[in-house]
Scaffold this motif. Structure first.
Motif, PDB file in Angstrom:
ATOM      1  N   CYS A  20       0.830  -1.209   0.000  1.00  0.00           N
ATOM      2  CA  CYS A  20       0.000   0.000   0.000  1.00  0.00           C
ATOM      3  C   CYS A  20       0.861   1.255   0.000  1.00  0.00           C
ATOM      4  O   CYS A  20       0.519   2.256  -0.652  1.00  0.00           O
ATOM      5  N   GLY A  23       1.875   1.824  -3.434  1.00  0.00           N
ATOM      6  CA  GLY A  23       0.757   2.327  -4.219  1.00  0.00           C
ATOM      7  C   GLY A  23       0.515   3.811  -4.028  1.00  0.00           C
ATOM      8  O   GLY A  23      -0.030   4.481  -4.923  1.00  0.00           O
ATOM      9  N   PRO A  65      -5.709   7.582  -5.257  1.00  0.00           N
ATOM     10  CA  PRO A  65      -4.853   6.395  -5.046  1.00  0.00           C
ATOM     11  C   PRO A  65      -5.561   5.248  -4.348  1.00  0.00           C
ATOM     12  O   PRO A  65      -5.289   4.083  -4.637  1.00  0.00           O
ATOM     13  N   LEU A  69      -5.721   1.454  -5.694  1.00  0.00           N
ATOM     14  CA  LEU A  69      -5.190   0.381  -4.865  1.00  0.00           C
ATOM     15  C   LEU A  69      -6.243  -0.689  -4.612  1.00  0.00           C
ATOM     16  O   LEU A  69      -5.947  -1.895  -4.629  1.00  0.00           O
ATOM     17  N   TRP A  72      -6.592  -2.836  -7.701  1.00  0.00           N
ATOM     18  CA  TRP A  72      -5.446  -3.731  -7.870  1.00  0.00           C
ATOM     19  C   TRP A  72      -5.524  -4.910  -6.897  1.00  0.00           C
ATOM     20  O   TRP A  72      -5.283  -6.056  -7.278  1.00  0.00           O
ATOM     21  N   LEU A  73      -5.883  -4.640  -5.648  1.00  0.00           N
ATOM     22  CA  LEU A  73      -6.002  -5.721  -4.657  1.00  0.00           C
ATOM     23  C   LEU A  73      -7.155  -6.656  -4.988  1.00  0.00           C
ATOM     24  O   LEU A  73      -7.069  -7.867  -4.746  1.00  0.00           O
ATOM     25  N   LEU A 277       3.177   1.760 -11.251  1.00  0.00           N
ATOM     26  CA  LEU A 277       2.771   1.189  -9.961  1.00  0.00           C
ATOM     27  C   LEU A 277       2.312  -0.265 -10.057  1.00  0.00           C
ATOM     28  O   LEU A 277       2.673  -1.070  -9.193  1.00  0.00           O
ATOM     29  N   GLN A 281       4.267  -2.822  -7.692  1.00  0.00           N
ATOM     30  CA  GLN A 281       3.561  -3.513  -6.613  1.00  0.00           C
ATOM     31  C   GLN A 281       3.633  -5.022  -6.778  1.00  0.00           C
ATOM     32  O   GLN A 281       3.862  -5.756  -5.809  1.00  0.00           O
TER      33      GLN A 281
END
Length: 616
Positions: A20, A23, A65, A69, A72-73, A277, A281
């Motif tokens: 995180c 990110g 952001p 994030l 993406w998760l 990113l 990540q």
């Protein structure tokens, strides 16, 4: 069971916190991600408001952001790590391909490291098997030169000489097994030298254990005794071997850059520079997962090698007060280093003389001159002050943090894995993004990761020391936890970990130099060693002295650290009655303390029972 669940949750929380934080990197650094992505895609394109707005719309940057994030998760359970902001391709296949390249390179590098470590310990094993040791490692300081060799410098020399001039092996690219040899040598030689020195430090105590003395008295072959002594010492080093695996996977950025290898370290570095990113990540998450798997495998291997002795408290301590170490070599190396610095300090490291460019060593310039006509001796000496002082300060901080965190393995274990998964280069980029670039950036970046090997070593030593016979007996006599920690555990762990910290001193200097070499440290015209190597590397063929001078001083620092580590001892002292503990906890509870070819401990009179036995 509850402790294992807590450890898993702690490990998952640290990994989530790291991912995180990455990110949020563009927003923490107060930079426009759209502008960075535009420059990475096409450096010549004008950054007009319309173009930047189009990039923000494509990437969804206007949503913030946290939204990015969360997306993406959410895709991770499906194996979807998003698409690259630069190329637009799927991230996970590229990251896994880069991981496969890095793992192959690390496997070959570990083979080189194991062979190198065996060479470092060969004389100690031979002497221990043939006639026993006097408690002092038999290995010399030649391994210090290997440990202090900069990986990027070794890679450059191998690529230029072996690959280009001699044409024996390919120097650039990644197309088959032959392309792994040169980069594996550049990575494996320093790592093997460090592992060999750590193993060489413990072997004398293993050869002096009661089982080894009894085996020698019964006429067992020396080869068998040496093999079992090696097996006795390896478990304490397995955590550091696991750290080497992860460190080489993500930290071999300079070597991958020189040999043009599409590994995970280079992929992560390029993504960090371009602020891509999703790739950054995913690469970091893969490194964290690799660290967790490697650490678990190392602990399982240690338990399998030691067997039930670790559970039953049947081990013998490997800590014993050895004889006085030789101090001639540390004094000699210190004198040489002092002479170099003393001769160079009166000279001006910034004075330019274009008429004396790339001059060979002479009376006026003992180390020659660089491409701008500056005196190399002056630059090496002035750079030594900053490099040595910073390396010493970082080593002291790392030693203190490693000892303290090593006392709490459940807390520090997942933290060590997470920190070790962040290469110093990536840490420097993160620090530069939040703190700003400058001379303090490499210091903070190296200090953040330097304590992890020392904490892992401390935890491994304390885990074995808690399973020793003498500690079990001392505990049975009524000693409390604080007494055991102060009088038994810390005296057993401090000397080897302090020697380990000294062995890491050249590595810390090399990490600072590597960041300077990659342009993340000091900037011209600073005489910092890494910057010296970076500036003079293009002229290595024409003026090798400009590169050899700082490299030789680095090797001299490594030799000094190794020999000084051999002289660092903290012998146990015999104690009398202590109100906090048993009446005589330091008595001969451990057979290893009373059985041996030399009889009683050095400097102590024989026991009364021995005198009576002799009279009879």
């Amino acid at each position: 069971m509850r402790s294992r669940v807590g450890t898993l949750l702690w490990r998952a929380g640290l990994a989530a916190l790291l991912v995180c934080g990455i990110g949020l990197l563009p927003w923490l650094s107060r930079t426009d991600p759209a502008l960075t992505v535009l420059k990475a895609r096409s450096a010549d394109r004008d950054a007009t408001p319309e173009v930047l707005a189009d990039i923000r719309a494509q990437l969804g940057l206007d949503d913030g952001p946290l939204h990015l994030l969360g997306q993406w998760l959410a895709g991770l359970p499906r194996g979807d790590a998003g698409r690259s902001w630069i190329s637009g391709t799927e991230v996970m296949p590229d990251v896994l391909q880069a991981l496969g390249v890095s793992l192959l390179l690390v496997a070959v590098a570990l083979t080189v490291a194991v062979v190198t470590a065996a060479g470092v310990c060969a004389r100690t094993l031979y002497l221990g098997a043939r006639r026993g040791l006097d408690g002092r490692p038999a290995g010399g300081s030649g391994s210090a030169v290997l440990a202090a060799l900069p990986e990027f410098l070794t890679a450059s020399v191998l690529a230029t000489v072996v690959g280009v001039q001699w044409g024996w092996l390919p120097a650039l690219g990644w197309y088959g097994p032959q392309w792994t040899v040169l980069p594996a040598l550049a990575l494996g030689l320093p790592a093997g030298a460090v592992l060999g020195r750590l193993l060489d430090d413990q072997l004398p105590a293993a050869f002096a254990e009661p089982w080894a003395l009894a085996a020698a008295a019964r006429g067992l072959p020396g080869r068998s005794i040496a093999r079992k002594a090696l097996r006795r010492c390896v478990p304490g080093l397995l955590p550091n071997l696991g750290l080497f695996v992860v460190g080489l996977t993500g930290g071999s950025v300079a070597v991958e850059q020189i040999f043009d290898i599409p590994g995970l370290g280079r992929t992560t570095l390029q993504a960090a520079i371009a602020q891509d990113l999703p790739v950054l990540q995913a690469g970091t998450l893969v490194l964290v997962a690799l660290a967790a798997v490697t650490t678990g495998a190392a602990r399982l291997a240690a338990r399998l090698i030691i067997g039930p002795a670790l559970r039953d408290g049947a081990l013998h301590t490997l800590h014993r007060p050895p004889p006085t170490a030789r101090r001639i070599l540390p004094l000699a190396y210190s004198l040489l280093l002092f002479v170099v610095i003393a001769l160079g300090l009166p000279r001006d490291p910034l004075a330019l003389d274009t008429r004396a460019r790339l001059q060979p060593p002479s009376t006026a310039h003992p180390f020659g001159t660089d491409a701008l006509g500056r005196d190399v001796l002056a630059r090496v000496a002035h750079g030594a002050l900053d490099t040595l002082l910073l390396a010493l300060a970082i080593s002291a901080i790392a030693l203190t943090a490693g000892i303290l965190l090593g006392l709490a393995p459940r807390l520090s274990g997942p933290l060590v894995d997470t920190v070790n998964a962040v290469p110093p280069v990536l840490a420097a980029l993160l620090v530069a993004a939040v703190w700003g670039s400058g001379p303090t950036t490499p210091v903070l970046a190296v200090a953040v990761v330097a304590w992890a090997p020392l904490a892992a070593h401390t935890s491994a030593l304390l885990r074995e020391e808690r399973a020793t016979v003498h500690l079990t007996a001392t505990r049975a006599l009524g000693a409390g936890p604080w007494y055991l920690l102060r009088s038994e555990l810390l005296p057993a762990a401090l000397p080897p970990v302090a020697r380990h910290a000294l062995l890491r001193l050249p590595g810390i200097a090399l990490a600072l130099a590597s960041l300077g070499f990659l342009g993340l440290g000091a900037q011209p015209p600073s005489p910092e060693w890494g910057l010296l190597l970076a500036e003079n590397q293009p002229y290595a063929e024409r003026a090798p002295w400009a590169v050899l001078a700082p490299a030789t001083v680095l090797a001299l620092l490594g030799a000094l650290a190794v020999t000084a580590a051999g002289a660092l001892r903290l012998p146990r002292r015999r104690r009398t009655a202590d109100p906090e503990g048993p009446a005589d906890p330091a008595g001969p509870l451990d057979p290893a303390d009373s059985i041996g070819p030399a009889g009683p401990r050095a400097g102590e009179p024989p026991a009364p029972e021995a005198k009576l036995a002799g009279a009879r």
